[in-house]
Motif scaffolding. Structure first.
Motif, PDB file in Angstrom:
ATOM      1  N   MET A 274       0.852  -1.169   0.000  1.00 39.37           N
ATOM      2  CA  MET A 274       0.000   0.000   0.000  1.00 39.37           C
ATOM      3  C   MET A 274       0.904   1.240   0.000  1.00 39.37           C
ATOM      4  SD  MET A 274      -2.938   1.175   2.800  1.00 39.37           S
ATOM      5  CE  MET A 274      -2.998  -0.447   3.442  1.00 39.37           C
ATOM      6  N   PRO A 275       0.697   2.150  -0.957  1.00 39.30           N
ATOM      7  CA  PRO A 275       1.521   3.368  -0.993  1.00 39.30           C
ATOM      8  C   PRO A 275       1.241   4.274   0.209  1.00 39.30           C
ATOM      9  CG  PRO A 275      -0.057   3.334  -2.827  1.00 39.30           C
ATOM     10  CD  PRO A 275      -0.237   2.074  -2.046  1.00 39.30           C
TER      11      PRO A 275
ATOM     12  N   PRO B 246      -9.775   2.060  -7.557  1.00 39.44           N
ATOM     13  CA  PRO B 246     -10.804   1.781  -6.550  1.00 39.44           C
ATOM     14  C   PRO B 246     -10.543   0.550  -5.684  1.00 39.44           C
ATOM     15  CG  PRO B 246     -11.774   2.053  -8.732  1.00 39.44           C
ATOM     16  CD  PRO B 246     -10.297   2.087  -8.903  1.00 39.44           C
ATOM     17  N   ASP B 247      -9.751  -0.384  -6.172  1.00 40.04           N
ATOM     18  CA  ASP B 247      -9.494  -1.607  -5.415  1.00 40.04           C
ATOM     19  C   ASP B 247      -8.277  -1.491  -4.499  1.00 40.04           C
ATOM     20  OD1 ASP B 247      -7.945  -1.412  -7.757  1.00 40.04           O
ATOM     21  OD2 ASP B 247      -7.551  -3.574  -7.759  1.00 40.04           O
ATOM     22  N   GLN B 248      -7.674  -0.294  -4.425  1.00 39.13           N
ATOM     23  CA  GLN B 248      -6.490  -0.097  -3.603  1.00 39.13           C
ATOM     24  C   GLN B 248      -6.696   1.040  -2.594  1.00 39.13           C
ATOM     25  OE1 GLN B 248      -2.809   0.316  -5.687  1.00 39.13           O
ATOM     26  NE2 GLN B 248      -3.224  -1.388  -7.074  1.00 39.13           N
ATOM     27  N   SER B 249      -5.814   1.066  -1.602  1.00 37.07           N
ATOM     28  CA  SER B 249      -5.846   2.116  -0.582  1.00 37.07           C
ATOM     29  C   SER B 249      -4.510   2.844  -0.542  1.00 37.07           C
ATOM     30  CB  SER B 249      -6.105   1.500   0.797  1.00 37.07           C
ATOM     31  OG  SER B 249      -7.350   0.871   0.825  1.00 37.07           O
ATOM     32  N   VAL B 250      -4.514   3.993   0.106  1.00 38.06           N
ATOM     33  CA  VAL B 250      -3.316   4.799   0.325  1.00 38.06           C
ATOM     34  C   VAL B 250      -3.258   5.118   1.816  1.00 38.06           C
ATOM     35  CG1 VAL B 250      -2.206   7.020  -0.172  1.00 38.06           C
ATOM     36  CG2 VAL B 250      -3.461   5.837  -1.969  1.00 38.06           C
ATOM     37  N   THR B 251      -2.073   5.063   2.389  1.00 35.86           N
ATOM     38  CA  THR B 251      -1.892   5.471   3.780  1.00 35.86           C
ATOM     39  C   THR B 251      -1.404   6.916   3.792  1.00 35.86           C
ATOM     40  OG1 THR B 251      -1.329   3.232   4.464  1.00 35.86           O
ATOM     41  CG2 THR B 251      -0.660   5.023   5.935  1.00 35.86           C
ATOM     42  N   LEU B 252      -2.165   7.772   4.447  1.00 35.72           N
ATOM     43  CA  LEU B 252      -1.770   9.172   4.612  1.00 35.72           C
ATOM     44  C   LEU B 252      -1.151   9.308   5.995  1.00 35.72           C
ATOM     45  CD1 LEU B 252      -1.748  12.174   3.778  1.00 35.72           C
ATOM     46  CD2 LEU B 252      -4.055  12.341   4.752  1.00 35.72           C
TER      47      LEU B 252
END
Length: 140
Positions: A1-2, A51-57
């Motif tokens: 996950m980016p 849409p099938d991925q997430s990002v960590t902020l």
């Protein structure tokens, strides 16, 4: 996950921690407690184009006191974006952003050729209904 690293920079007391807390948890506290060095919190968000991925902020909340400036190199390094914050009721916190931005560019480090594509946002904080009434009455 980016992961996207956002650093929030500005003078002491401009509301950096309050903004971060409000965004992450929707809570606001009227109490003031100075940040020591830096603190960060993460939030997982949907990826803007996949849409099938997430990002960590990761939101890095940096201390505004001068005595912690020697620590800032470690916190600024690798930042993907910067949010420069000032208190609209204290003009000196706006003029101080020039110094904060210079320190960030030096310690991040951020070269001249990277500036055009770098995400940096300036935010004026602490305008609420009560302050707005005071501002309006003083400008009329």
């Amino acid at each position: 996950m980016p992961t996207v690293k956002l650093v929030v920079i500005g003078a002491s007391g401009v509301g950096k921690t309050s903004l971060r807390t409000q965004y992450i948890s929707g809570r606001f506290s009227t109490g003031y407690r100075a940040t020591i060095g830096a603190d960060f919190i993460s939030k997982t968000l949907p990826h803007p184009t996949k849409p099938d991925q997430s990002v960590t902020l990761q939101i890095w909340d940096t201390a505004g006191q001068e005595r912690f400036s020697s620590l800032s190199a470690a916190f600024f390094r690798g930042a993907d974006a910067a949010l420069l914050m000032f208190d609209v009721n204290k003009p000196e916190t706006l003029t101080a952003l020039t110094r904060w931005w210079s320190q960030f560019r030096e310690k991040a480090p951020l070269s001249d050729d990277e500036l055009e594509d770098y995400c940096c946002v300036v935010v004026g904080n602490k305008i609420d209904f009560q302050n707005q009434k005071l501002y309006n009455s003083s400008t009329n």
